[in-house]
Design a protein around this motif. Structure first.
Motif, mmCIF file in Angstrom:
data_model
loop_
_atom_site.group_PDB
_atom_site.id
_atom_site.type_symbol
_atom_site.label_atom_id
_atom_site.label_comp_id
_atom_site.label_asym_id
_atom_site.label_seq_id
_atom_site.Cartn_x
_atom_site.Cartn_y
_atom_site.Cartn_z
ATOM 1 N N GLY A 141 0.771 -1.238 0.000
ATOM 2 C CA GLY A 141 0.000 0.000 0.000
ATOM 3 C C GLY A 141 0.795 1.277 0.000
ATOM 4 N N ASN A 142 2.129 1.192 0.109
ATOM 5 C CA ASN A 142 2.890 2.447 0.236
ATOM 6 C C ASN A 142 4.248 2.439 -0.456
ATOM 7 O OD1 ASN A 142 4.415 0.816 1.933
ATOM 8 N ND2 ASN A 142 3.632 1.738 3.816
ATOM 9 N N SER A 143 4.517 1.457 -1.294
ATOM 10 C CA SER A 143 5.810 1.450 -1.983
ATOM 11 C C SER A 143 5.597 1.409 -3.489
ATOM 12 C CB SER A 143 6.665 0.265 -1.537
ATOM 13 O OG SER A 143 6.228 -0.943 -2.141
ATOM 14 N N LYS A 144 6.692 1.513 -4.244
ATOM 15 C CA LYS A 144 6.607 1.542 -5.693
ATOM 16 C C LYS A 144 7.972 1.244 -6.298
ATOM 17 C CE LYS A 144 6.636 5.665 -7.639
ATOM 18 N NZ LYS A 144 8.021 5.764 -8.150
ATOM 19 N N MET A 145 7.990 1.068 -7.609
ATOM 20 C CA MET A 145 9.256 0.992 -8.321
ATOM 21 C C MET A 145 9.856 2.394 -8.357
ATOM 22 S SD MET A 145 9.339 -2.217 -8.940
ATOM 23 C CE MET A 145 10.605 -2.550 -10.173
ATOM 24 N N PHE A 146 11.171 2.488 -8.238
ATOM 25 C CA PHE A 146 11.797 3.772 -7.973
ATOM 26 C C PHE A 146 12.047 4.626 -9.214
ATOM 27 C CE2 PHE A 146 13.322 1.156 -4.366
ATOM 28 C CZ PHE A 146 12.883 1.963 -3.322
ATOM 29 N N TYR A 147 11.975 5.922 -8.999
ATOM 30 C CA TYR A 147 12.617 6.933 -9.840
ATOM 31 C C TYR A 147 14.017 7.075 -9.264
ATOM 32 C CZ TYR A 147 13.637 11.659 -11.641
ATOM 33 O OH TYR A 147 14.211 12.754 -12.251
ATOM 34 N N SER A 148 15.047 6.927 -10.091
ATOM 35 C CA SER A 148 16.407 6.779 -9.558
ATOM 36 C C SER A 148 16.862 7.981 -8.732
ATOM 37 C CB SER A 148 17.398 6.506 -10.695
ATOM 38 O OG SER A 148 17.487 7.611 -11.577
ATOM 39 N N GLN A 149 16.400 9.177 -9.084
ATOM 40 C CA GLN A 149 16.806 10.348 -8.309
ATOM 41 C C GLN A 149 16.270 10.292 -6.879
ATOM 42 O OE1 GLN A 149 19.055 12.636 -9.622
ATOM 43 N NE2 GLN A 149 19.080 11.040 -11.194
ATOM 44 N N ASP A 150 15.117 9.659 -6.706
ATOM 45 C CA ASP A 150 14.603 9.461 -5.349
ATOM 46 C C ASP A 150 15.534 8.565 -4.547
ATOM 47 O OD1 ASP A 150 12.368 11.032 -5.797
ATOM 48 O OD2 ASP A 150 11.101 9.334 -6.370
ATOM 49 N N MET A 151 15.969 7.478 -5.173
ATOM 50 C CA MET A 151 16.884 6.565 -4.477
ATOM 51 C C MET A 151 18.174 7.277 -4.085
ATOM 52 S SD MET A 151 17.691 3.692 -3.150
ATOM 53 C CE MET A 151 16.544 2.435 -3.736
ATOM 54 N N LEU A 152 18.708 8.089 -4.969
ATOM 55 C CA LEU A 152 19.933 8.822 -4.657
ATOM 56 C C LEU A 152 19.734 9.750 -3.453
ATOM 57 C CD1 LEU A 152 21.122 9.679 -8.280
ATOM 58 C CD2 LEU A 152 22.138 8.013 -6.717
ATOM 59 N N SER A 153 18.553 10.354 -3.369
ATOM 60 C CA SER A 153 18.285 11.244 -2.223
ATOM 61 C C SER A 153 18.135 10.443 -0.936
ATOM 62 C CB SER A 153 17.037 12.080 -2.483
ATOM 63 O OG SER A 153 15.864 11.296 -2.444
ATOM 64 N N TYR A 154 17.540 9.236 -1.009
ATOM 65 C CA TYR A 154 17.403 8.395 0.175
ATOM 66 C C TYR A 154 18.779 7.965 0.679
ATOM 67 C CZ TYR A 154 12.615 7.854 -1.658
ATOM 68 O OH TYR A 154 11.350 8.062 -2.140
ATOM 69 N N LEU A 155 19.649 7.600 -0.239
ATOM 70 C CA LEU A 155 20.997 7.172 0.131
ATOM 71 C C LEU A 155 21.765 8.312 0.807
ATOM 72 C CD1 LEU A 155 21.779 5.125 -3.076
ATOM 73 C CD2 LEU A 155 21.791 4.184 -0.760
ATOM 74 N N GLU A 156 21.632 9.485 0.263
ATOM 75 C CA GLU A 156 22.319 10.635 0.839
ATOM 76 C C GLU A 156 21.817 10.909 2.256
ATOM 77 O OE1 GLU A 156 23.267 15.360 -0.118
ATOM 78 O OE2 GLU A 156 21.946 14.200 -1.438
ATOM 79 N N GLU A 157 20.514 10.839 2.444
ATOM 80 C CA GLU A 157 19.937 11.097 3.767
ATOM 81 C C GLU A 157 20.369 10.032 4.778
ATOM 82 O OE1 GLU A 157 15.574 12.136 5.740
ATOM 83 O OE2 GLU A 157 15.851 12.136 3.566
ATOM 84 N N ALA A 158 20.648 8.829 4.283
ATOM 85 C CA ALA A 158 21.051 7.727 5.162
ATOM 86 C C ALA A 158 22.545 7.715 5.445
ATOM 87 C CB ALA A 158 20.636 6.399 4.546
ATOM 88 N N GLY A 159 23.286 8.652 4.869
ATOM 89 C CA GLY A 159 24.725 8.713 5.118
ATOM 90 C C GLY A 159 25.537 7.834 4.192
ATOM 91 N N LEU A 160 25.003 7.559 3.016
ATOM 92 C CA LEU A 160 25.686 6.715 2.032
ATOM 93 C C LEU A 160 25.892 7.496 0.741
ATOM 94 C CD1 LEU A 160 23.476 3.604 2.736
ATOM 95 C CD2 LEU A 160 25.958 3.622 3.087
ATOM 96 N N GLU A 161 26.820 7.029 -0.061
ATOM 97 C CA GLU A 161 27.034 7.645 -1.368
ATOM 98 C C GLU A 161 27.246 6.569 -2.430
ATOM 99 O OE1 GLU A 161 30.458 10.128 -1.284
ATOM 100 O OE2 GLU A 161 31.819 8.562 -0.548
ATOM 101 N N VAL A 162 26.840 6.876 -3.639
ATOM 102 C CA VAL A 162 26.993 5.952 -4.763
ATOM 103 C C VAL A 162 28.343 6.195 -5.418
ATOM 104 C CG1 VAL A 162 26.075 5.214 -6.994
ATOM 105 C CG2 VAL A 162 24.509 5.831 -5.151
ATOM 106 N N VAL A 163 29.138 5.136 -5.529
ATOM 107 C CA VAL A 163 30.462 5.277 -6.141
ATOM 108 C C VAL A 163 30.476 4.782 -7.583
ATOM 109 C CG1 VAL A 163 31.678 5.197 -3.947
ATOM 110 C CG2 VAL A 163 31.199 3.055 -5.149
ATOM 111 N N LYS A 164 29.471 3.956 -7.961
ATOM 112 C CA LYS A 164 29.409 3.485 -9.346
ATOM 113 C C LYS A 164 28.000 2.959 -9.626
ATOM 114 C CE LYS A 164 32.080 0.852 -12.772
ATOM 115 N NZ LYS A 164 32.339 2.043 -13.602
ATOM 116 N N ILE A 165 27.568 3.115 -10.866
ATOM 117 C CA ILE A 165 26.267 2.600 -11.296
ATOM 118 C C ILE A 165 26.463 1.758 -12.550
ATOM 119 C CG2 ILE A 165 23.957 3.167 -12.146
ATOM 120 C CD1 ILE A 165 24.086 5.764 -10.560
ATOM 121 N N TYR A 166 25.906 0.557 -12.524
ATOM 122 C CA TYR A 166 25.882 -0.312 -13.706
ATOM 123 C C TYR A 166 24.434 -0.401 -14.187
ATOM 124 C CZ TYR A 166 30.453 -1.958 -11.968
ATOM 125 O OH TYR A 166 31.745 -2.044 -11.522
#
Length: 363
Positions: free
Chosen positions: A321-346
């Motif tokens: 009832g409350n989740s979905k397939m992601f828009y990638s920019q949303d995921m990047l913002s979630y990672l940043e808020e969680a104290g993580l960073e993306v170093v590579k994308i395949y």
């Protein structure tokens, strides 16, 4: 929005004439009819018959070969003509390209089976779902808060098609993902939301030294043990029972890699951030978090984006009832808020997955 070229071309400008747009609107209005009759064209073997007879078949010949009533064949054929899955020439019916894809494209068949057996009845409750934020369609199967608690109790056919759908998309990406992840030495891997243990089995088969711990609900771990029982390497698969919706559930530490595949899309944005924060707390400077998801905006072809955005409504109505397939920019913002960073994308692994390689952000 940051969109792949093929998607940007389709989603940023009008594609249809007024006549074509009117036709599409009617196709939407009758979509449930088109879905069910096309499913029966497959189930009754009519598309297969036309594929086997490229010279065409008359309606009486199809009746005879399919062992179906003249009425059933007539209504199905006439409606299929208007859909575009068959053609008629001089009283003979032929398979179109769209009909061929219905018949031969494995992803189409997997999607159709999943929608029919798992989602179709529940989709009637989409309005209630979007008003309440709970999976109101799930009540056609049982009274669970999410589909995951009830997965082991779903009707046999629905359970079978759920797993077929889930495995089809993940399995096609495993080979490429394994090569990426094991390009560096790994001794211990934490598989978060490991489901039936397919990824864990791939890991222990690929790398004879690695130990995999699956972190999941107890009932999912029971399904995993049943699925992996007696298989070579299963002794190197450990269990960590956990309810990840509980914010007090900490991640175990000491792992070289944390793996999340088709997992975070099962949670709301707030829950995703909470899970990622707890993962970050368990990581050190050399740990890596790998997230494999299908992002609609990163699909190579627009057809992939279409499928991914439609699948989002399964999560709404049936899953939680409350989740979905992601828009990638949303995921990047979630990672940043969680104290993580993306170093590579395949991108473009398997059937349209992207693999984000993440590390703990330096303070």
């Amino acid at each position: 929005m940051n969109l792949s070229p093929d998607i940007e071309k389709r989603y940023t400008q009008e594609q249809l004439s007024a006549k074509e747009a009117q036709r599409l609107a009617q196709e939407i209005a009758f979509a449930p009819v088109a879905f069910q009759l096309s499913r029966l064209m497959l189930k009754f073997g009519i598309l297969q018959l036309l594929n086997e007879h490229p010279q065409g078949l008359t309606q009486p010949e199809i009746v005879s070969l399919s062992n179906r009533s003249p009425y059933a064949i007539q209504v199905l054929l006439e409606a299929s003509l208007s859909i575009g899955t068959v053609l008629v020439q001089e009283d003979k019916f032929f398979l179109t390209k769209a009909g061929w894809f219905l018949l031969k494209d494995e992803s189409v068949r997997v999607n159709m089976d999943f929608i029919h057996e798992v989602c179709y009845q529940g989709l009637f409750y989409m309005e209630e779902t979007l008003e309440k934020g709970t999976p109101e369609g799930l009540k056609v199967f049982g009274n669970w808060p999410t589909i995951y608690e009830g997965l082991s109790q779903l009707p046999k056919k629905a359970q079978e098609k759920w797993f077929a759908f889930d495995h089809f998309y993940s399995d096609h990406s495993f080979k490429e993902a394994l090569a990426i992840i094991f390009s560096e030495p790994i001794k211990k891997l934490l598989d978060v939301g490991g489901n039936t243990g397919r990824w864990a089995m791939e890991c222990v088969s690929y790398q004879p030294e690695v130990e995999v711990t699956i972190m999941d609900l107890p009932q999912q771990l029971a399904l995993m043990r049943k699925a992996t029982d007696g298989k070579v390497g299963a002794e190197r698969i450990k269990e960590f029972p956990a309810n990840l919706l509980d914010e007090n559930t900490a991640f175990p530490s000491g792992f070289d890699v944390i793996w999340m595949s088709q997992f975070l899309d099962c949670f709301s944005p707030e829950q995703v951030i909470s899970i990622l924060r707890r993962a970050a707390r368990a990581m050190n400077s050399s740990s890596r978090l790998y997230i494999m998801e299908s992002y609609w905006d990163r699909q190579q072809y627009e057809t992939g984006a279409y499928c991914v955005t439609q699948i989002s409504l399964y999560f709404s109505v049936m899953a939680n009832g409350n989740s979905k397939m992601f828009y990638s920019q949303d995921m990047l913002s979630y990672l940043e808020e969680a104290g993580l960073e993306v170093v590579k994308i395949y991108d473009h692994l398997g059937k349209g997955h992207s693999l984000f390689v993440c590390q703990k952000r330096e303070a």
